[in-house]
Design a protein around this motif. Structure first.
Motif, short mmCIF file in Angstrom:
data_model
loop_
_atom_site.label_atom_id
_atom_site.label_comp_id
_atom_site.label_asym_id
_atom_site.label_seq_id
_atom_site.Cartn_x
_atom_site.Cartn_y
_atom_site.Cartn_z
N MET A 1 35.64 64.81 61.70
CA MET A 1 35.11 63.50 61.30
C MET A 1 35.37 62.47 62.40
SD MET A 1 36.06 61.42 57.83
CE MET A 1 35.82 62.89 56.84
N LYS A 2 34.37 61.69 62.71
CA LYS A 2 34.49 60.66 63.74
C LYS A 2 34.54 59.28 63.10
CE LYS A 2 33.97 63.63 67.16
NZ LYS A 2 35.09 63.97 68.07
N LYS A 3 35.23 58.39 63.78
CA LYS A 3 35.25 56.98 63.38
C LYS A 3 34.48 56.19 64.43
CE LYS A 3 38.27 53.01 62.55
NZ LYS A 3 39.66 52.49 62.61
N VAL A 4 33.44 55.49 63.99
CA VAL A 4 32.53 54.83 64.94
C VAL A 4 32.33 53.37 64.55
CG1 VAL A 4 30.24 54.88 65.98
CG2 VAL A 4 31.33 57.03 65.29
N LEU A 5 32.42 52.49 65.53
CA LEU A 5 32.09 51.08 65.33
C LEU A 5 30.66 50.85 65.82
CD1 LEU A 5 32.75 48.07 64.77
CD2 LEU A 5 33.63 47.94 67.12
N VAL A 6 29.83 50.26 64.96
CA VAL A 6 28.45 49.95 65.32
C VAL A 6 28.27 48.44 65.33
CG1 VAL A 6 26.01 50.27 64.76
CG2 VAL A 6 27.65 52.11 64.28
N VAL A 7 27.86 47.91 66.46
CA VAL A 7 27.61 46.48 66.62
C VAL A 7 26.09 46.28 66.71
CG1 VAL A 7 28.08 44.42 68.00
CG2 VAL A 7 29.78 46.25 67.86
N GLY A 8 25.58 45.31 65.97
CA GLY A 8 24.13 45.17 65.87
C GLY A 8 23.59 46.13 64.82
N ARG B 1 25.96 40.22 60.50
CA ARG B 1 25.98 38.88 59.92
C ARG B 1 25.88 38.93 58.40
NH1 ARG B 1 24.92 34.57 63.42
NH2 ARG B 1 24.44 35.16 65.57
N SER B 2 25.19 39.93 57.87
CA SER B 2 24.99 40.02 56.43
C SER B 2 25.20 41.46 55.95
CB SER B 2 23.58 39.56 56.05
OG SER B 2 23.28 39.87 54.70
N LYS B 3 26.21 41.66 55.11
CA LYS B 3 26.46 42.98 54.53
C LYS B 3 25.29 43.41 53.65
CE LYS B 3 30.53 43.87 52.81
NZ LYS B 3 31.70 43.93 51.90
N GLN B 4 24.76 42.47 52.86
CA GLN B 4 23.66 42.83 51.96
C GLN B 4 22.41 43.23 52.74
OE1 GLN B 4 23.97 43.11 48.55
NE2 GLN B 4 22.02 44.16 48.90
N ARG B 5 22.15 42.53 53.84
CA ARG B 5 20.99 42.89 54.65
C ARG B 5 21.15 44.29 55.22
NH1 ARG B 5 19.27 40.18 60.41
NH2 ARG B 5 17.48 41.52 60.84
N LEU B 6 22.38 44.63 55.63
CA LEU B 6 22.64 45.97 56.14
C LEU B 6 22.42 47.01 55.05
CD1 LEU B 6 23.63 47.97 58.26
CD2 LEU B 6 25.98 47.42 57.59
N ILE C 1 29.41 38.92 66.45
CA ILE C 1 30.40 39.55 67.32
C ILE C 1 31.10 38.53 68.21
CG2 ILE C 1 28.55 40.17 68.93
CD1 ILE C 1 31.85 42.08 68.45
N LEU C 2 30.36 37.54 68.74
CA LEU C 2 30.96 36.59 69.67
C LEU C 2 31.81 35.54 68.96
CD1 LEU C 2 28.10 36.04 72.28
CD2 LEU C 2 29.99 37.68 72.32
N ASP C 3 31.73 35.49 67.63
CA ASP C 3 32.58 34.57 66.86
C ASP C 3 33.95 35.16 66.57
OD1 ASP C 3 30.58 32.68 66.83
OD2 ASP C 3 29.85 33.19 64.83
N LEU C 4 34.12 36.46 66.77
CA LEU C 4 35.40 37.11 66.52
C LEU C 4 36.36 36.84 67.67
CD1 LEU C 4 34.21 40.61 65.21
CD2 LEU C 4 34.94 38.64 63.86
N THR C 5 37.64 36.79 67.36
CA THR C 5 38.65 36.65 68.40
C THR C 5 38.86 38.00 69.08
OG1 THR C 5 40.49 37.21 66.92
CG2 THR C 5 39.82 34.89 67.03
N ASN C 6 39.52 37.99 70.23
CA ASN C 6 39.82 39.24 70.92
C ASN C 6 40.67 40.16 70.04
OD1 ASN C 6 38.41 38.49 73.22
ND2 ASN C 6 40.21 37.61 74.22
N GLU C 7 41.59 39.58 69.30
CA GLU C 7 42.45 40.37 68.41
C GLU C 7 41.62 41.02 67.31
OE1 GLU C 7 43.05 37.27 69.36
OE2 GLU C 7 44.76 37.65 70.72
N GLN C 8 40.66 40.30 66.76
CA GLN C 8 39.82 40.85 65.71
C GLN C 8 38.94 41.98 66.24
OE1 GLN C 8 38.09 37.07 64.54
NE2 GLN C 8 39.13 37.14 62.55
N ILE C 9 38.43 41.82 67.45
CA ILE C 9 37.63 42.89 68.06
C ILE C 9 38.49 44.12 68.31
CG2 ILE C 9 36.33 43.57 70.12
CD1 ILE C 9 35.28 40.72 70.28
N SER C 10 39.72 43.91 68.77
CA SER C 10 40.64 45.02 69.00
C SER C 10 40.93 45.76 67.71
CB SER C 10 41.94 44.52 69.63
OG SER C 10 41.70 43.99 70.92
N GLU C 11 41.08 45.02 66.62
CA GLU C 11 41.31 45.66 65.31
C GLU C 11 40.12 46.52 64.91
OE1 GLU C 11 42.12 42.52 62.59
OE2 GLU C 11 44.06 42.01 63.48
#
Length: 294
Positions: A25-32, A57-62, A93-103
């Motif tokens: 099983m893989k863990k993948v981050l998808v941006v966009g 931007r929108s969980k429901q839209r996804l 994505i650009l509204d997140l802090t560096n720490e949030q992106i690292s998480e």
């Protein structure tokens, strides 16, 4: 005693089977993830049983976008979400802090970036003008930091970075064939008049010239994008034919290629640190979805 031994063997087999599945099983981050290609990446990963984190931007839209894909098979995204295979962070994505992106990147096997500018006046000419470039820089910085922190770990995990580009973006290493005077003139006009194009060029240039060795990357450059079902695709080391009308690339095939790059080590080794151009397989010859030559 035989019954107890049999029970222990069954428990051991179940445990071993679970461990084998967990390792696959893989863990993948998808941006966009809500984009026309990103939603196919999320959908295909979930259908294969992998763990997906998405920034949208929108969980429901996804959910709506992927349920539209699932509807043809009678499945729903909500079923997958109940299995805790999908987590969504509602943010730009650009509204997140560096720490949030690292998480978000922590322990990820791969990061897939399908960001693009909305085809509206505000999306093309409004801020952020460097959406793809700046997101690529911040994601790669987070990956580099994670790799450096794991430098002395025995079980160090290499996080793959896959960026969606286009065949109109030249490979910064200069290996693409030189385009005609007319096409170079058109590209200069596009670069001057349409900010998303230099943004995509900047992201490719950053990967090619600036990222540290800790980041293994691939830029998938599809030719003219269309909608349709996933079939077979071809990968080429550089653009083929003219700038326009040289072939088609189904968005679901672009997603399929990205998923294959995550899951198939042989395909990854063939194309890492490169910018393959993707065409739908019909009527062409190159590298097919399983990496074999036609």
């Amino acid at each position: 005693q035989k019954v107890k031994l049999s029970q222990k063997l069954q428990e051991h087999n179940k445990t071993q089977s679970f461990l084998n599945e967990t390792q696959k099983m893989k863990k993948v981050l998808v941006v966009g993830a809500t984009g026309q290609t990103g939603k196919h990446v999320v959908s295909q990963l979930l259908q294969k049983g992998h763990i997906v984190s998405a920034i949208a931007r929108s969980k429901q839209r996804l959910f709506d976008s992927i349920n539209e894909i699932y509807s043809s098979s009678g499945d729903t995204l909500h079923d997958a979400a109940k299995d805790e295979k999908l987590s969504v962070t509602e943010a730009a994505i650009l509204d997140l802090t560096n720490e949030q992106i690292s998480e978000q990147i922590c322990n990820a096997d791969a990061v897939v970036c399908c960001l693009g500018h909305n085809l509206t006046l505000k999306g093309v000419y409004g801020k952020p003008r460097r959406l793809v470039t700046d997101a690529t820089k911040r994601l790669c910085h987070a990956i580099t930091t994670q790799q450096q922190q794991q430098k002395n770990c025995d079980n160090k995990k290499m996080t793959k970075f896959i960026l969606m580009g286009s065949d109109g973006v030249a490979n910064p290493d200069g290996t693409d064939d030189k385009r005609s005077v007319l096409e170079r003139t058109i590209l200069c006009l596009i670069r001057a008049l349409l900010p998303p194009h230099p943004d995509n060029e900047g992201a490719a240039r950053h990967l090619s010239n600036d990222v540290a060795d800790e980041v293994q990357w691939v830029v998938v450059r599809p030719t003219d994008l269309i909608n349709g079902a996933a079939t077979k695709y071809n990968l080429f080391p550089k653009p083929r034919g003219s700038l326009f009308g040289s072939g088609c690339a189904t968005r679901s095939n672009v997603a399929k290629c990205m998923v294959d790059l995550i899951l198939e080590d042989g395909l990854w080794e063939e194309w890492k640190y490169k910018m393959p151009v993707l065409h739908d397989a019909e009527g062409t010859a190159g590298t097919t979805a399983n990496g074999a030559k036609e």
